[in-house]
Design a protein around this motif. Sequence first.
Motif, mmCIF file in Angstrom:
data_model
loop_
_atom_site.group_PDB
_atom_site.id
_atom_site.type_symbol
_atom_site.label_atom_id
_atom_site.label_comp_id
_atom_site.label_asym_id
_atom_site.label_seq_id
_atom_site.Cartn_x
_atom_site.Cartn_y
_atom_site.Cartn_z
ATOM 1 N N TYR A 180 -0.684 5.857 0.149
ATOM 2 C CA TYR A 180 -1.033 6.080 1.564
ATOM 3 C C TYR A 180 0.145 6.694 2.314
ATOM 4 C CZ TYR A 180 -3.981 5.111 5.647
ATOM 5 O OH TYR A 180 -4.789 5.227 6.757
ATOM 6 N N HIS A 181 1.342 6.144 2.054
ATOM 7 C CA HIS A 181 2.547 6.679 2.703
ATOM 8 C C HIS A 181 2.774 8.139 2.318
ATOM 9 C CE1 HIS A 181 4.217 2.293 2.506
ATOM 10 N NE2 HIS A 181 3.308 2.428 3.446
ATOM 11 N N GLU A 190 0.015 1.131 -1.489
ATOM 12 C CA GLU A 190 0.635 1.450 -0.206
ATOM 13 C C GLU A 190 1.415 2.766 -0.292
ATOM 14 O OE1 GLU A 190 0.836 -3.317 0.765
ATOM 15 O OE2 GLU A 190 2.720 -2.236 0.608
ATOM 16 N N ARG A 241 0.600 10.375 1.439
ATOM 17 C CA ARG A 241 -0.362 11.254 2.097
ATOM 18 C C ARG A 241 0.142 11.606 3.498
ATOM 19 N NH1 ARG A 241 -6.121 8.725 1.855
ATOM 20 N NH2 ARG A 241 -5.985 8.524 4.110
ATOM 21 N N HIS A 242 0.746 10.630 4.150
ATOM 22 C CA HIS A 242 1.261 10.846 5.501
ATOM 23 C C HIS A 242 2.502 11.742 5.494
ATOM 24 C CE1 HIS A 242 3.761 9.522 9.015
ATOM 25 N NE2 HIS A 242 2.664 9.909 9.619
ATOM 26 N N THR A 259 4.805 2.027 8.047
ATOM 27 C CA THR A 259 5.411 2.325 6.750
ATOM 28 C C THR A 259 6.625 1.421 6.542
ATOM 29 O OG1 THR A 259 4.698 4.619 6.959
ATOM 30 C CG2 THR A 259 6.393 4.170 5.318
ATOM 31 N N GLU A 300 -3.743 8.114 10.905
ATOM 32 C CA GLU A 300 -3.970 7.299 9.713
ATOM 33 C C GLU A 300 -3.378 5.899 9.845
ATOM 34 O OE1 GLU A 300 -2.931 9.648 6.205
ATOM 35 O OE2 GLU A 300 -5.086 10.043 6.137
ATOM 36 N N TYR A 301 -2.684 5.660 10.961
ATOM 37 C CA TYR A 301 -2.107 4.339 11.195
ATOM 38 C C TYR A 301 -2.559 3.844 12.562
ATOM 39 C CZ TYR A 301 0.886 5.299 7.197
ATOM 40 O OH TYR A 301 1.351 5.585 5.941
ATOM 41 N N ALA A 356 2.779 5.010 12.870
ATOM 42 C CA ALA A 356 2.779 5.355 11.441
ATOM 43 C C ALA A 356 4.112 4.966 10.811
ATOM 44 C CB ALA A 356 2.518 6.855 11.269
#
Lengths: 255, 150
Positions: free
Chosen positions: A139-140, A136, A142-143, A47, B124-125, A43
Amino acid sequence: MTAPTAAGVLPTYVLRLADDLLINAQRLSEFITRGPELEEELAIANTALDNLGVAQQLYEYVSELEGGARTADEIAFLRAEREFTNCLLVEQPHADFADVMGRQFFLDAWHCELWPALESSGDATLAAVAAKAAKEARYHFRHSAGWVIRLGDGTVESAKRMQRALNTLWKFTGELTTADELDRRAAAQGSGVDPSDLQAAWQDRVGEMLDEAQLTVPADRYQATGGRSGRHTEHLGHLLAEMQFMQRAYPGMEW
Amino acid sequence: MVTSPRLDAVRAIVSEVRDPELPSLTIQDLGVLREVRFEGETVVVSITPTYSGCPALGVIAEDITAALRSHSFESRVETVLSPAWTTDWMSEAARAKLMDAGVGAPGSRTCPNCDSDQTRSLSEYGSTACQALHVCESCSETFPYFKTHR
Protein backbone atom coordinates in the motif's frame (compact mmCIF):
# COMPACT_ATOMS: atom_id res chain seq x y z
CA MET A 1 30.98 -4.23 16.36
CA THR A 2 31.74 -7.64 17.79
CA ALA A 3 30.21 -10.62 16.01
CA PRO A 4 27.17 -12.01 17.81
CA THR A 5 27.14 -15.56 19.14
CA ALA A 6 24.90 -18.08 17.35
CA ALA A 7 22.09 -17.29 19.79
CA GLY A 8 22.65 -13.57 19.29
CA VAL A 9 22.19 -13.67 15.51
CA LEU A 10 18.39 -13.53 15.54
CA PRO A 11 17.94 -10.61 17.99
CA THR A 12 20.68 -8.62 16.27
CA TYR A 13 19.09 -9.29 12.88
CA VAL A 14 15.59 -8.36 14.09
CA LEU A 15 17.02 -5.20 15.66
CA ARG A 16 18.30 -3.90 12.32
CA LEU A 17 14.92 -4.49 10.68
CA ALA A 18 13.27 -2.55 13.51
CA ASP A 19 15.82 0.29 13.40
CA ASP A 20 15.12 0.92 9.70
CA LEU A 21 11.41 1.30 10.49
CA LEU A 22 11.75 3.43 13.62
CA ILE A 23 14.15 5.93 12.09
CA ASN A 24 12.08 6.14 8.92
CA ALA A 25 8.93 6.73 10.97
CA GLN A 26 10.66 9.52 12.87
CA ARG A 27 11.80 11.16 9.61
CA LEU A 28 8.30 10.95 8.17
CA SER A 29 6.78 12.42 11.33
CA GLU A 30 8.92 15.53 10.85
CA PHE A 31 6.89 16.27 7.74
CA ILE A 32 3.61 16.46 9.60
CA THR A 33 2.35 20.07 9.46
CA ARG A 34 4.73 20.71 6.55
CA GLY A 35 2.91 18.73 3.85
CA PRO A 36 1.70 20.32 0.61
CA GLU A 37 -1.91 19.44 1.48
CA LEU A 38 -3.88 17.89 4.31
CA GLU A 39 -4.38 14.55 2.52
CA GLU A 40 -0.61 14.18 2.16
CA GLU A 41 -0.05 14.82 5.84
CA LEU A 42 -2.53 12.06 6.63
CA ALA A 43 -0.84 9.72 4.17
CA ILE A 44 2.61 10.41 5.58
CA ALA A 45 1.42 10.16 9.19
CA ASN A 46 -0.33 6.86 8.44
CA THR A 47 2.74 5.42 6.76
CA ALA A 48 4.82 6.49 9.76
CA LEU A 49 2.31 4.85 12.09
CA ASP A 50 2.41 1.56 10.17
CA ASN A 51 6.22 1.62 10.27
CA LEU A 52 6.24 2.44 13.97
CA GLY A 53 3.78 -0.38 14.67
CA VAL A 54 5.99 -2.97 12.98
CA ALA A 55 9.06 -1.52 14.71
CA GLN A 56 7.36 -1.82 18.09
CA GLN A 57 6.47 -5.47 17.49
CA LEU A 58 10.05 -6.20 16.46
CA TYR A 59 11.60 -4.36 19.45
CA GLU A 60 9.31 -6.27 21.77
CA TYR A 61 10.49 -9.47 20.15
CA VAL A 62 14.13 -8.43 20.57
CA SER A 63 13.42 -7.74 24.23
CA GLU A 64 11.85 -11.19 24.61
CA LEU A 65 14.76 -12.89 22.82
CA GLU A 66 17.19 -11.12 25.13
CA GLY A 67 15.33 -12.47 28.13
CA GLY A 68 13.85 -9.11 29.08
CA ALA A 69 17.17 -7.43 29.88
CA ARG A 70 15.84 -4.28 28.17
CA THR A 71 12.30 -3.22 27.32
CA ALA A 72 11.25 -2.21 23.81
CA ASP A 73 11.17 1.43 24.92
CA GLU A 74 14.67 1.24 26.37
CA ILE A 75 15.96 -0.24 23.13
CA ALA A 76 14.36 2.57 21.12
CA PHE A 77 15.06 5.52 23.39
CA LEU A 78 18.22 4.77 25.35
CA ARG A 79 20.67 3.55 22.75
CA ALA A 80 23.37 5.84 21.40
CA GLU A 81 23.95 6.62 17.75
CA ARG A 82 26.62 3.96 17.26
CA GLU A 83 24.27 1.29 18.61
CA PHE A 84 21.66 1.92 15.90
CA THR A 85 22.04 -0.36 12.89
CA ASN A 86 19.54 1.23 10.51
CA CYS A 87 20.57 1.75 6.90
CA LEU A 88 21.87 5.21 5.96
CA LEU A 89 18.96 5.84 3.59
CA VAL A 90 16.29 6.28 6.27
CA GLU A 91 18.27 8.85 8.29
CA GLN A 92 18.76 11.20 5.32
CA PRO A 93 17.11 14.59 5.83
CA HIS A 94 14.65 16.21 3.45
CA ALA A 95 14.40 19.78 2.24
CA ASP A 96 11.76 19.13 -0.38
CA PHE A 97 8.65 16.95 -0.79
CA ALA A 98 10.51 15.11 -3.59
CA ASP A 99 13.18 14.10 -1.03
CA VAL A 100 10.51 12.59 1.22
CA MET A 101 8.90 10.64 -1.61
CA GLY A 102 12.22 9.55 -3.12
CA ARG A 103 13.45 8.14 0.19
CA GLN A 104 10.11 6.45 0.82
CA PHE A 105 9.96 5.06 -2.72
CA PHE A 106 13.37 3.37 -2.45
CA LEU A 107 12.51 1.99 0.99
CA ASP A 108 8.99 0.81 0.08
CA ALA A 109 10.36 -0.93 -3.02
CA TRP A 110 12.81 -2.72 -0.74
CA HIS A 111 10.16 -3.69 1.81
CA CYS A 112 7.95 -5.01 -1.03
CA GLU A 113 10.70 -7.58 -1.66
CA LEU A 114 11.97 -8.11 1.89
CA TRP A 115 8.73 -8.80 3.79
CA PRO A 116 7.29 -11.40 1.36
CA ALA A 117 10.67 -13.18 1.51
CA LEU A 118 10.60 -13.13 5.32
CA GLU A 119 7.09 -14.59 5.37
CA SER A 120 8.79 -17.94 4.86
CA SER A 121 11.28 -17.33 7.68
CA GLY A 122 11.82 -20.38 9.87
CA ASP A 123 11.18 -18.10 12.85
CA ALA A 124 7.41 -18.07 13.44
CA THR A 125 7.25 -14.60 15.07
CA LEU A 126 9.30 -12.94 12.35
CA ALA A 127 7.20 -14.67 9.68
CA ALA A 128 3.96 -13.44 11.28
CA VAL A 129 5.18 -9.83 11.58
CA ALA A 130 6.42 -9.99 7.97
CA ALA A 131 3.06 -11.24 6.67
CA LYS A 132 1.32 -8.15 8.05
CA ALA A 133 4.10 -5.78 7.07
CA ALA A 134 4.09 -7.10 3.48
CA LYS A 135 0.48 -6.02 2.95
CA GLU A 136 1.18 -2.58 4.39
CA ALA A 137 4.34 -2.16 2.30
CA ARG A 138 2.43 -2.78 -0.94
CA TYR A 139 0.00 0.00 0.00
CA HIS A 140 2.83 2.37 0.90
CA PHE A 141 4.61 1.62 -2.36
CA ARG A 142 1.52 2.43 -4.39
CA HIS A 143 1.46 5.83 -2.71
CA SER A 144 5.17 6.70 -2.95
CA ALA A 145 5.57 5.29 -6.48
CA GLY A 146 2.43 7.21 -7.46
CA TRP A 147 4.10 10.47 -6.39
CA VAL A 148 7.39 9.63 -8.11
CA ILE A 149 5.43 9.09 -11.34
CA ARG A 150 3.31 12.20 -10.90
CA LEU A 151 6.30 14.42 -10.17
CA GLY A 152 8.56 12.79 -12.76
CA ASP A 153 5.95 12.94 -15.49
CA GLY A 154 4.64 16.31 -14.30
CA THR A 155 6.10 19.74 -15.00
CA VAL A 156 9.68 20.55 -15.95
CA GLU A 157 10.25 21.83 -12.41
CA SER A 158 8.71 18.80 -10.65
CA ALA A 159 10.67 16.38 -12.85
CA LYS A 160 13.89 18.27 -12.14
CA ARG A 161 13.35 18.14 -8.38
CA MET A 162 12.31 14.49 -8.36
CA GLN A 163 15.36 13.49 -10.38
CA ARG A 164 17.60 15.56 -8.10
CA ALA A 165 16.17 13.82 -5.04
CA LEU A 166 16.70 10.37 -6.55
CA ASN A 167 20.26 11.26 -7.58
CA THR A 168 21.08 12.51 -4.06
CA LEU A 169 19.63 9.44 -2.34
CA TRP A 170 20.93 6.84 -4.77
CA LYS A 171 24.27 6.38 -3.04
CA PHE A 172 22.45 5.19 0.09
CA THR A 173 20.41 2.49 -1.65
CA GLY A 174 23.19 -0.04 -2.24
CA GLU A 175 23.30 -0.78 1.49
CA LEU A 176 19.73 -2.13 1.37
CA THR A 177 20.70 -5.05 -0.83
CA THR A 178 24.27 -5.61 0.37
CA ALA A 179 24.70 -8.63 2.63
CA ASP A 180 27.07 -8.53 5.56
CA GLU A 181 28.18 -11.32 7.86
CA LEU A 182 25.07 -11.03 10.04
CA ASP A 183 22.68 -11.25 7.07
CA ARG A 184 24.47 -14.33 5.81
CA ARG A 185 24.36 -16.02 9.21
CA ALA A 186 20.68 -15.18 9.72
CA ALA A 187 19.94 -16.55 6.25
CA ALA A 188 22.00 -19.69 6.94
CA GLN A 189 20.01 -20.26 10.15
CA GLY A 190 16.80 -20.02 8.13
CA SER A 191 15.46 -17.05 10.09
CA GLY A 192 16.62 -14.21 7.83
CA VAL A 193 17.10 -13.59 4.13
CA ASP A 194 20.27 -12.67 2.26
CA PRO A 195 19.47 -9.18 0.91
CA SER A 196 21.72 -9.67 -2.11
CA ASP A 197 19.29 -12.37 -3.31
CA LEU A 198 16.65 -9.64 -3.59
CA GLN A 199 18.88 -7.11 -5.36
CA ALA A 200 17.68 -7.89 -8.90
CA ALA A 201 14.00 -7.81 -7.95
CA TRP A 202 14.45 -4.46 -6.16
CA GLN A 203 16.30 -3.00 -9.14
CA ASP A 204 13.55 -4.18 -11.54
CA ARG A 205 10.80 -2.77 -9.37
CA VAL A 206 12.54 0.62 -9.11
CA GLY A 207 13.51 0.67 -12.79
CA GLU A 208 10.00 -0.09 -13.98
CA MET A 209 8.51 2.80 -12.01
CA LEU A 210 11.23 5.27 -13.00
CA ASP A 211 10.62 4.34 -16.65
CA GLU A 212 6.96 5.13 -16.22
CA ALA A 213 7.89 8.38 -14.48
CA GLN A 214 10.17 9.27 -17.42
CA LEU A 215 13.03 9.57 -14.95
CA THR A 216 16.50 8.09 -15.14
CA VAL A 217 17.88 5.43 -12.84
CA PRO A 218 20.89 7.23 -11.33
CA ALA A 219 24.20 6.01 -12.69
CA ASP A 220 26.45 6.94 -9.74
CA ARG A 221 28.33 3.79 -8.83
CA TYR A 222 29.65 5.00 -5.48
CA GLN A 223 27.64 3.49 -2.64
CA ALA A 224 28.00 4.57 0.99
CA THR A 225 27.76 1.92 3.70
CA GLY A 226 28.30 1.80 7.44
CA GLY A 227 24.81 2.03 8.95
CA ARG A 228 24.62 -1.70 9.60
CA SER A 229 27.72 -1.50 11.79
CA GLY A 230 26.68 1.73 13.52
CA ARG A 231 28.77 4.15 11.46
CA HIS A 232 26.20 6.72 10.44
CA THR A 233 26.02 9.97 8.51
CA GLU A 234 26.03 13.13 10.62
CA HIS A 235 22.23 13.32 10.43
CA LEU A 236 21.33 10.44 12.75
CA GLY A 237 22.66 12.08 15.90
CA HIS A 238 20.46 15.14 15.39
CA LEU A 239 17.43 12.93 14.73
CA LEU A 240 18.06 10.94 17.92
CA ALA A 241 18.56 14.10 19.96
CA GLU A 242 14.99 15.07 19.16
CA MET A 243 13.47 11.59 19.27
CA GLN A 244 15.07 10.59 22.57
CA PHE A 245 14.85 13.94 24.34
CA MET A 246 11.99 13.06 26.71
CA GLN A 247 13.53 9.81 27.96
CA ARG A 248 16.92 11.45 28.37
CA ALA A 249 15.52 14.46 30.22
CA TYR A 250 12.98 12.53 32.29
CA PRO A 251 14.35 8.98 32.69
CA GLY A 252 11.65 6.32 33.02
CA MET A 253 8.86 8.68 32.01
CA GLU A 254 5.72 6.95 30.77
CA TRP A 255 2.59 8.29 29.09
CA MET B 1 -15.34 -24.94 18.59
CA VAL B 2 -15.52 -25.88 22.25
CA THR B 3 -18.75 -24.74 23.90
CA SER B 4 -20.12 -24.71 27.40
CA PRO B 5 -22.66 -22.40 29.03
CA ARG B 6 -19.91 -20.56 30.90
CA LEU B 7 -17.80 -20.13 27.76
CA ASP B 8 -20.82 -19.01 25.73
CA ALA B 9 -21.51 -16.39 28.36
CA VAL B 10 -18.01 -14.87 28.24
CA ARG B 11 -17.97 -15.07 24.44
CA ALA B 12 -21.20 -13.04 24.39
CA ILE B 13 -19.64 -10.40 26.67
CA VAL B 14 -16.41 -10.14 24.68
CA SER B 15 -18.02 -10.14 21.24
CA GLU B 16 -20.04 -7.05 22.21
CA VAL B 17 -16.91 -4.93 22.77
CA ARG B 18 -16.86 -2.13 20.24
CA ASP B 19 -14.16 -0.59 18.10
CA PRO B 20 -13.36 2.82 19.65
CA GLU B 21 -12.93 4.45 16.23
CA LEU B 22 -15.99 2.82 14.62
CA PRO B 23 -18.35 2.34 17.58
CA SER B 24 -21.16 0.91 15.45
CA LEU B 25 -19.00 -2.17 14.86
CA THR B 26 -18.07 -4.82 17.39
CA ILE B 27 -14.67 -6.46 17.42
CA GLN B 28 -16.48 -9.61 16.29
CA ASP B 29 -17.86 -7.75 13.23
CA LEU B 30 -14.39 -6.52 12.33
CA GLY B 31 -12.72 -9.90 12.64
CA VAL B 32 -10.38 -8.51 15.31
CA LEU B 33 -11.60 -11.05 17.88
CA ARG B 34 -9.90 -14.38 17.22
CA GLU B 35 -10.50 -16.63 20.22
CA VAL B 36 -12.01 -16.77 23.70
CA ARG B 37 -11.09 -19.60 26.05
CA PHE B 38 -10.71 -20.47 29.71
CA GLU B 39 -7.41 -21.22 31.38
CA GLY B 40 -8.57 -22.37 34.79
CA GLU B 41 -10.64 -19.44 36.04
CA THR B 42 -8.98 -16.88 33.77
CA VAL B 43 -10.61 -15.85 30.49
CA VAL B 44 -7.98 -15.65 27.75
CA VAL B 45 -8.98 -13.49 24.78
CA SER B 46 -6.94 -13.42 21.56
CA ILE B 47 -7.22 -10.38 19.31
CA THR B 48 -5.40 -9.45 16.13
CA PRO B 49 -4.49 -5.94 14.94
CA THR B 50 -6.02 -4.58 11.74
CA TYR B 51 -2.88 -2.56 10.97
CA SER B 52 0.48 -3.03 12.71
CA GLY B 53 0.41 0.41 14.31
CA CYS B 54 -3.32 0.60 15.03
CA PRO B 55 -3.59 2.61 18.28
CA ALA B 56 -7.12 1.27 18.88
CA LEU B 57 -5.76 -2.16 19.79
CA GLY B 58 -4.61 -1.09 23.25
CA VAL B 59 -7.99 0.51 23.96
CA ILE B 60 -9.79 -2.62 22.75
CA ALA B 61 -7.69 -4.77 25.12
CA GLU B 62 -8.57 -2.47 28.04
CA ASP B 63 -12.26 -2.51 27.08
CA ILE B 64 -12.28 -6.32 26.97
CA THR B 65 -10.69 -6.51 30.43
CA ALA B 66 -13.16 -3.97 31.80
CA ALA B 67 -16.20 -5.69 30.26
CA LEU B 68 -15.19 -9.04 31.74
CA ARG B 69 -14.34 -7.52 35.11
CA SER B 70 -17.82 -5.99 35.33
CA HIS B 71 -19.10 -9.57 35.15
CA SER B 72 -16.52 -10.65 37.77
CA PHE B 73 -14.24 -12.50 35.35
CA GLU B 74 -10.45 -12.23 35.54
CA SER B 75 -8.93 -12.05 32.08
CA ARG B 76 -5.80 -11.83 30.01
CA VAL B 77 -5.70 -10.40 26.48
CA GLU B 78 -3.20 -11.78 23.98
CA THR B 79 -2.28 -10.38 20.59
CA VAL B 80 -1.91 -12.86 17.75
CA LEU B 81 -0.40 -11.83 14.42
CA SER B 82 -0.82 -14.96 12.36
CA PRO B 83 -2.79 -15.46 10.22
CA ALA B 84 -2.70 -11.76 9.32
CA TRP B 85 -5.98 -9.86 9.49
CA THR B 86 -7.81 -9.18 6.26
CA THR B 87 -10.99 -7.27 5.41
CA ASP B 88 -12.26 -10.59 3.99
CA TRP B 89 -12.98 -11.53 7.62
CA MET B 90 -15.60 -8.81 7.93
CA SER B 91 -19.12 -10.20 7.91
CA GLU B 92 -21.93 -9.02 5.59
CA ALA B 93 -23.60 -7.63 8.71
CA ALA B 94 -20.43 -5.64 9.43
CA ARG B 95 -20.38 -4.22 5.91
CA ALA B 96 -24.01 -3.13 6.26
CA LYS B 97 -23.25 -1.48 9.62
CA LEU B 98 -20.33 0.40 8.06
CA MET B 99 -22.55 1.77 5.29
CA ASP B 100 -25.17 2.78 7.89
CA ALA B 101 -22.45 4.67 9.75
CA GLY B 102 -21.55 6.55 6.55
CA VAL B 103 -18.38 4.56 5.81
CA GLY B 104 -17.86 2.90 2.41
CA ALA B 105 -17.41 -0.87 2.68
CA PRO B 106 -14.14 -2.45 1.48
CA GLY B 107 -14.20 -3.36 -2.20
CA SER B 108 -17.54 -1.59 -2.78
CA ARG B 109 -17.99 1.50 -4.94
CA THR B 110 -21.35 2.34 -3.42
CA CYS B 111 -21.75 5.75 -1.78
CA PRO B 112 -23.00 5.27 1.80
CA ASN B 113 -25.01 8.50 1.53
CA CYS B 114 -26.91 8.16 -1.78
CA ASP B 115 -26.21 4.59 -2.97
CA SER B 116 -24.71 5.82 -6.24
CA ASP B 117 -21.78 3.81 -7.59
CA GLN B 118 -20.24 6.91 -9.20
CA THR B 119 -17.53 7.27 -6.56
CA ARG B 120 -13.80 7.71 -6.73
CA SER B 121 -10.76 7.83 -4.47
CA LEU B 122 -9.80 11.28 -3.22
CA SER B 123 -6.97 10.14 -0.96
CA GLU B 124 -5.68 6.65 -0.25
CA TYR B 125 -5.29 7.57 3.41
CA GLY B 126 -7.82 8.92 5.86
CA SER B 127 -8.48 9.65 9.50
CA THR B 128 -7.42 6.20 10.77
CA ALA B 129 -5.01 3.53 9.56
CA CYS B 130 -7.87 1.45 8.14
CA GLN B 131 -9.62 4.21 6.20
CA ALA B 132 -9.20 6.21 2.99
CA LEU B 133 -11.15 9.18 1.67
CA HIS B 134 -13.55 8.79 -1.26
CA VAL B 135 -15.93 11.19 -2.96
CA CYS B 136 -19.28 10.62 -4.66
CA GLU B 137 -19.79 12.25 -8.08
CA SER B 138 -23.58 12.04 -7.71
CA CYS B 139 -24.16 13.71 -4.35
CA SER B 140 -20.72 15.42 -4.18
CA GLU B 141 -20.20 14.27 -0.58
CA THR B 142 -16.85 12.99 0.59
CA PHE B 143 -16.94 9.91 2.80
CA PRO B 144 -14.51 7.68 4.67
CA TYR B 145 -13.88 4.39 2.91
CA PHE B 146 -12.71 1.25 4.69
CA LYS B 147 -9.55 0.21 2.81
CA THR B 148 -9.49 -3.24 1.23
CA HIS B 149 -6.70 -5.12 2.98
CA ARG B 150 -5.65 -8.58 1.92
